[in-house]
Design a protein around this motif. Sequence first.
Motif, PDB file in Angstrom:
ATOM      1  N   GLU B 219      -3.206  22.134 -13.877  1.00  0.00           N
ATOM      2  CA  GLU B 219      -2.918  21.288 -15.034  1.00  0.00           C
ATOM      3  C   GLU B 219      -4.113  21.188 -15.965  1.00  0.00           C
ATOM      4  O   GLU B 219      -3.961  21.190 -17.183  1.00  0.00           O
ATOM      5  N   ILE B 220      -5.307  21.096 -15.385  1.00  0.00           N
ATOM      6  CA  ILE B 220      -6.493  21.001 -16.244  1.00  0.00           C
ATOM      7  C   ILE B 220      -6.663  22.285 -17.043  1.00  0.00           C
ATOM      8  O   ILE B 220      -6.880  22.267 -18.258  1.00  0.00           O
ATOM      9  N   ILE B 221      -6.514  23.406 -16.364  1.00  0.00           N
ATOM     10  CA  ILE B 221      -6.671  24.686 -17.063  1.00  0.00           C
ATOM     11  C   ILE B 221      -5.611  24.823 -18.156  1.00  0.00           C
ATOM     12  O   ILE B 221      -5.902  25.230 -19.281  1.00  0.00           O
ATOM     13  N   GLY B 222      -4.384  24.413 -17.807  1.00  0.00           N
ATOM     14  CA  GLY B 222      -3.312  24.493 -18.802  1.00  0.00           C
ATOM     15  C   GLY B 222      -3.554  23.564 -19.977  1.00  0.00           C
ATOM     16  O   GLY B 222      -3.347  23.943 -21.135  1.00  0.00           O
ATOM     17  N   ALA B 223      -4.012  22.353 -19.690  1.00  0.00           N
ATOM     18  CA  ALA B 223      -4.178  21.361 -20.754  1.00  0.00           C
ATOM     19  C   ALA B 223      -5.258  21.787 -21.753  1.00  0.00           C
ATOM     20  O   ALA B 223      -5.145  21.533 -22.946  1.00  0.00           O
ATOM     21  N   PHE B 224      -6.284  22.461 -21.261  1.00  0.00           N
ATOM     22  CA  PHE B 224      -7.330  22.913 -22.181  1.00  0.00           C
ATOM     23  C   PHE B 224      -6.800  23.939 -23.179  1.00  0.00           C
ATOM     24  O   PHE B 224      -7.355  24.137 -24.233  1.00  0.00           O
ATOM     25  N   GLN B 225      -5.704  24.602 -22.804  1.00  0.00           N
ATOM     26  CA  GLN B 225      -5.183  25.652 -23.678  1.00  0.00           C
ATOM     27  C   GLN B 225      -3.988  25.194 -24.492  1.00  0.00           C
ATOM     28  O   GLN B 225      -3.257  26.021 -25.035  1.00  0.00           O
ATOM     29  N   VAL B 226      -3.750  23.887 -24.569  1.00  0.00           N
ATOM     30  CA  VAL B 226      -2.566  23.408 -25.303  1.00  0.00           C
ATOM     31  C   VAL B 226      -2.593  23.956 -26.726  1.00  0.00           C
ATOM     32  O   VAL B 226      -3.623  23.954 -27.383  1.00  0.00           O
ATOM     33  N   PHE B 227      -1.458  24.481 -27.162  1.00  0.00           N
ATOM     34  CA  PHE B 227      -1.413  25.059 -28.504  1.00  0.00           C
ATOM     35  C   PHE B 227      -0.111  24.739 -29.239  1.00  0.00           C
ATOM     36  O   PHE B 227      -0.132  24.127 -30.302  1.00  0.00           O
ATOM     37  N   THR B 228       1.012  25.118 -28.617  1.00  0.00           N
ATOM     38  CA  THR B 228       2.284  25.086 -29.349  1.00  0.00           C
ATOM     39  C   THR B 228       2.601  23.720 -29.939  1.00  0.00           C
ATOM     40  O   THR B 228       2.901  23.611 -31.131  1.00  0.00           O
ATOM     41  N   SER B 229       2.526  22.675 -29.101  1.00  0.00           N
ATOM     42  CA  SER B 229       2.945  21.368 -29.593  1.00  0.00           C
ATOM     43  C   SER B 229       2.062  20.918 -30.750  1.00  0.00           C
ATOM     44  O   SER B 229       2.561  20.480 -31.786  1.00  0.00           O
ATOM     45  N   ALA B 230       0.746  21.074 -30.583  1.00  0.00           N
ATOM     46  CA  ALA B 230      -0.155  20.646 -31.649  1.00  0.00           C
ATOM     47  C   ALA B 230       0.055  21.489 -32.894  1.00  0.00           C
ATOM     48  O   ALA B 230       0.060  20.983 -34.016  1.00  0.00           O
TER      49      ALA B 230
END
Lengths: 414, 300
Positions: B219-230
Amino acid sequence: MRRFGTALAAAILLAAGLTACGGDDDAGGTVTLRFSWWGNADRAALMQQSIDLFQAANPTIKVTPSFQEFEAYWQKMATETAGGNAPDVLQMDFAYLREYADRNVLLDLKKTDVNVGDLIPAFQGVGEVDGALYGVPTGGNTWCMFYNPALLKDAGVEEPKDGITWDQYHALLDTVSKKGKTYGGSNYRSVIYSFESWLLQQGGRLYTEDGTLGFTRDQLIAYWTVGKQYIDDGRFIPAEKVAQIEPASPIVKDLIATEFRWDNFFARYAGETDAELKIGPVPVITPGATGQYLKPAMLLSASARTDHPEESAKLISFLINDPQVGRIFGSNRGIPATNAQRKAAVLEGPAAAIAAYEEAIAPLLQQAPPAPPKGAGTVEAAFLRIADEISYGRSAVPDAVDAFFAEAEDALAG
Amino acid sequence: MTRTRHGDAGAGLLFLTPWLLGMLLLTIGPMLASLYLSFTDYNLFDAPEWIGLENYRRMFDDPRYLQSVRVTGGYVALAVPLKMLAALGVALLLNQPRRGQGLYRSAFYAPSLIGASVSLSLVWKSIFSDGAIVDRGLGAIGLHTGGWVGRPQWSLPMLVLLAAWQFGGPMVIFLAGLKQIPAELYEAAAVDGAGPWRRFRAVTLPMLSPVIFFNLLLEIIGAFQVFTSAFVIATGVGGGGGPAGSTLVYTVYLYDKGFSDFRMGYASAMAWMLVLGVGLITALLFRTSRVWVHYAGEKP
């Protein structure tokens, strides 16, 4: 998220030129031209009709079209150009003309037989950079005010007339906000083209000859300070309301009574709202000095690496001069750029209103400034974004101006 | 014998070829290219120009870069715990022997099937606007926030909620972990007089700790890469990250730099800084895991 990684990887791959491949020619003396433009399905249909006409008139030339919407178009164009795989003929934006021309990726059309003799006077020489012709305008637009007469009437305000001054306009905003049902307007002071026309009205300019900023910090501080004041006193619609309805404009949602835009937006807005909008003048400081000019809405350029410069020039000439093409497009590419196409185009509804406005204002227009310098696109976006931070109360005006100058100078130097 | 084994290896490699080619051409190649580009000034048009560590140095003078680090840090710090708590809570509920659990499990997993999609982001944007469901619902209980989309103080929490809502992935893993815990441990604890809370603390959590660790890492690794929603919700005037830079997550800024400003060298350097940062955090997590992660069969 993973998509993003893949897209980035693919782009880098493209950029590294690993997948670059050469052009293609059919056998049998037929020449194939790749032609890219930005637009939507409507424009694609019109473009295809025009291409069919061109191919009928030039049986030895085959045109392979492709299109995207504006943002995606430029991303694709950048990677294709970097990979040495640019299309033969491409649609060009005024803001990117110098960026591409300076990087030697555009063909000097003066070296071909391109026919630009019929361009209206305001467009003669508009696509030139340092004496070379890198783009030919297909149509033009002018900065203007849109207003909603019904909302003005609700507030008991008269419709703005030619020669209205900025002071009168700001008083109008105040009355609409206080007595009407809506805000007076949106924060036009966050848009660089408003700022440009304000500079031009005073004999200034946005960019100097050598491509640096043509105004001072104090000028921008003064400009943005007033903008903030009008946000605070309710003349302008608050930024958070605008953010929620993007990409729609507040004027089509009946949230504001006036807005400044390029006049070709008028046709688009007509499709998005039931309100009867009208086109009005840009207010002035001193009567007569409108600071307005006819800007090429879009241009056509050819790639410097094309194997078929003459055929490319032939396509460009056809698209800007042929009367039938003019009739097909109407005002889709802006009011047409050549006399022949202006005569041929049948303009109705919003397009007729735009044409009438442009005709009325023609004597007051000045020569278009030279194509903006490399990095102008970034400067334009930074202007909007940083002004927006002031609107939100996140930055004090002098700090915001410092931030803008830092970013803009960096972008223009790169 | 040797020959056959050799042939086996050859056949194995042959079967691996599609993957190997993909790995080399689509992952390792571009990664090496981007590592090189991160030390250059590269605008896509002109040849890359070597500038050493200049891109990396410049990041620390770039207010928008620092802003993007702050925003992303805040996002990770809020979204990961919230999503983990939701996943664990629902997994515990779904682990109860009740009728119709299969249906509930599918229902709770459904939002994650839609994934980080564009359409979902658009839905999110519309329910968090002025006068939409969230605004009216909160208004009914006396909380007048207005729409969250346009307000800098609310836009990031809105993205956090979108992430937390998609807790299905870690939930399924938690559920599997819960099923693995031997029932006799609970029975023994009950016999010793442990209540439900005590059983949760003393049995469930330690037995589940490897799964918690695994989920936390992902989850941490995924959260650092958040893109689509933003990117979808908050790209507005002047590029991504609106309103007023409040949703300028790392990858959105990276994208802006690379594809709007054509600063590919700088964007590559940003990508490598992200790799370094996430790598560092992962390493730290592994370090601390020795203290709190309990593997069954290990002596305490």
